[in-house]
Design a protein around this motif. Structure first.
Motif, mmCIF file in Angstrom:
data_model
loop_
_atom_site.group_PDB
_atom_site.id
_atom_site.type_symbol
_atom_site.label_atom_id
_atom_site.label_comp_id
_atom_site.label_asym_id
_atom_site.label_seq_id
_atom_site.Cartn_x
_atom_site.Cartn_y
_atom_site.Cartn_z
ATOM 1 N N SER A 1 -4.031 14.969 2.558
ATOM 2 C CA SER A 1 -5.321 14.302 2.394
ATOM 3 C C SER A 1 -5.812 14.342 0.952
ATOM 4 N N ALA A 2 -5.253 15.228 0.119
ATOM 5 C CA ALA A 2 -5.663 15.284 -1.282
ATOM 6 C C ALA A 2 -5.155 14.093 -2.080
ATOM 7 N N PHE A 3 -4.198 13.329 -1.521
ATOM 8 C CA PHE A 3 -3.597 12.218 -2.262
ATOM 9 C C PHE A 3 -3.972 10.848 -1.697
ATOM 10 N N ILE A 4 -4.682 10.786 -0.583
ATOM 11 C CA ILE A 4 -4.974 9.487 0.009
ATOM 12 C C ILE A 4 -6.077 8.782 -0.775
ATOM 13 N N ASP A 5 -5.983 7.463 -0.842
ATOM 14 C CA ASP A 5 -6.922 6.658 -1.622
ATOM 15 C C ASP A 5 -8.062 6.179 -0.723
ATOM 16 N N SER A 6 -8.763 7.124 -0.092
ATOM 17 C CA SER A 6 -9.868 6.786 0.791
ATOM 18 C C SER A 6 -10.747 8.010 0.979
ATOM 19 N N VAL A 7 -12.053 7.786 1.094
ATOM 20 C CA VAL A 7 -12.962 8.903 1.307
ATOM 21 C C VAL A 7 -12.732 9.531 2.668
ATOM 22 N N PHE A 8 -12.433 8.703 3.668
ATOM 23 C CA PHE A 8 -12.186 9.179 5.019
ATOM 24 C C PHE A 8 -10.702 9.063 5.335
ATOM 25 N N ILE A 9 -10.195 10.036 6.055
ATOM 26 C CA ILE A 9 -8.780 10.055 6.409
ATOM 27 C C ILE A 9 -8.512 8.971 7.447
ATOM 28 N N SER A 10 -7.527 8.138 7.185
ATOM 29 C CA SER A 10 -7.128 7.097 8.118
ATOM 30 C C SER A 10 -5.617 6.985 8.128
ATOM 31 N N PHE A 11 -5.084 6.508 9.231
ATOM 32 C CA PHE A 11 -3.639 6.346 9.334
ATOM 33 C C PHE A 11 -3.338 4.951 9.888
ATOM 34 N N PRO A 12 -2.455 4.235 9.213
ATOM 35 C CA PRO A 12 -1.768 4.593 7.976
ATOM 36 C C PRO A 12 -2.728 4.563 6.780
ATOM 37 N N PRO A 13 -2.494 5.376 5.766
ATOM 38 C CA PRO A 13 -3.403 5.430 4.609
ATOM 39 C C PRO A 13 -3.366 4.128 3.812
ATOM 40 N N ARG A 14 -4.504 3.813 3.194
ATOM 41 C CA ARG A 14 -4.601 2.596 2.386
ATOM 42 C C ARG A 14 -3.731 2.686 1.151
ATOM 43 N N GLY A 15 -3.526 3.876 0.640
ATOM 44 C CA GLY A 15 -2.715 4.098 -0.549
ATOM 45 C C GLY A 15 -2.849 5.539 -0.999
ATOM 46 N N TYR A 16 -2.222 5.850 -2.100
ATOM 47 C CA TYR A 16 -2.243 7.218 -2.603
ATOM 48 C C TYR A 16 -2.727 7.201 -4.056
ATOM 49 N N THR A 17 -3.398 8.294 -4.432
ATOM 50 C CA THR A 17 -4.002 8.370 -5.760
ATOM 51 C C THR A 17 -4.146 9.829 -6.177
ATOM 52 N N LEU A 18 -4.384 10.011 -7.487
ATOM 53 C CA LEU A 18 -4.651 11.349 -8.036
ATOM 54 C C LEU A 18 -6.102 11.496 -8.475
#
Length: 277
Positions: A40-57
């Motif tokens: 969850s530290a790398f997902i590109d969204s405030v809320f956890i969703s599956f599949p994730p919208r993307g990944y970010t730092l």
């Protein structure tokens, strides 16, 4: 020949299958929360969703820019470093006395040194807070908050582990080498520095790393003893969760997990943790 072939093809017993399945289930339950935090530290969204919208730092960047996390990280590093240093010095002295000494009350002293492990941290933190308040009232000096009080409190947690680690290392040492050095004219300090200390090296390093980990991640004890403007990283994380719920907390938790996991791996290389845990 046929009997050997049949024995080699024998299926595992139901008991072995049950034990293996239990180990897998327990490992899964323990590791799943850690994996979810890191993910969850790398997902590109405030809320956890599956599949994730993307990944970010970007959440790691947000954690670095948050002042409370940086200040808490620095305070935790300072307290953990001082606690580990003092814990190793005191633990090495106590271990030498307990392992090499022979005197009345040695068992009682050993039990006393290990007794903080029997008390819940929340109870120990409350008792220490009341003790520091009483000392402050008597002396007229505020000693209930700040790094000195945190170090004293964390020493109660780390000292028992230092004693166990270093004692386990001393018990397996060869005393004949020390006796030979003494017979050859070396004074006690030279024997300790040139012979005893190298034998204790792995235990001392493991004790320092283990003490650092225990102090760095402690929350319950530190919660009662932090002073104004000073907070540790676990407390900063808890305070952030009161008003925010986004992956920034997962990012800083991932950093904490990586630091602790790395130190545990290094510790296990010097002293197998299965011997003392």
């Amino acid at each position: 020949m046929s009997r050997n072939r049949q024995s080699s093809l024998r299926l595992p017993s139901p008991a072995n299958v049950l034990v293996g399945a239990s180990i897998v289930i327990v490992a899964f339950l323990l590791l799943t929360p850690v994996v979810m935090i890191v993910w969850s530290a790398f997902i590109d969204s405030v809320f956890i969703s599956f599949p994730p919208r993307g990944y970010t730092l970007k959440w790691f960047d947000a954690a670095i820019r948050y002042p409370s996390f940086i200040n808490g990280f620095v305070v935790s590093l300072q307290v953990a470093a001082i606690t580990a240093t003092l814990g190793v010095i005191l633990g090495a002295a106590a271990s030498l006395v307990l392992v090499r000494g022979s005197f009345p009350g040695r068992g009682t002293m050993n039990t006393l040194l290990l007794s903080p492990l029997m008390v819940p941290n929340i109870v120990l933190g409350t008792a220490l807070y009341m003790f520091f308040i009483g000392v402050s009232d008597r002396l007229g000096i505020d000693v209930s908050g700040g790094i000195p009080s945190l170090v004293c409190a964390h020493l109660l947690l780390t000292l028992p582990w230092c004693v166990r680690l270093i004692s386990a290392n001393l018990i397996g040492g060869d005393r004949s080498i020390e006796e030979a050095a003494a017979n050859l004219g070396a004074n006690p300090w030279v024997v300790f520095y040139r012979v005893t200390l190298p034998q204790m090296r792995s235990g001392v390093i493991a004790a320092a790393l283990f003490s650092f980990i225990i102090s760095f991640e402690n929350l319950e004890l530190s919660l009662f003893l932090v002073g104004p403007g000073q907070t540790t990283l676990p407390i900063a994380i808890m305070q952030y969760l009161e008003f925010n719920m986004d992956p920034t907390i997962a990012a800083i938790s991932t950093v904490q997990i990586l630091v602790i996991a790395g130190l545990l791996v290094i510790t296990d290389r010097f002293v197998k943790l299965s011997r003392i845990v």
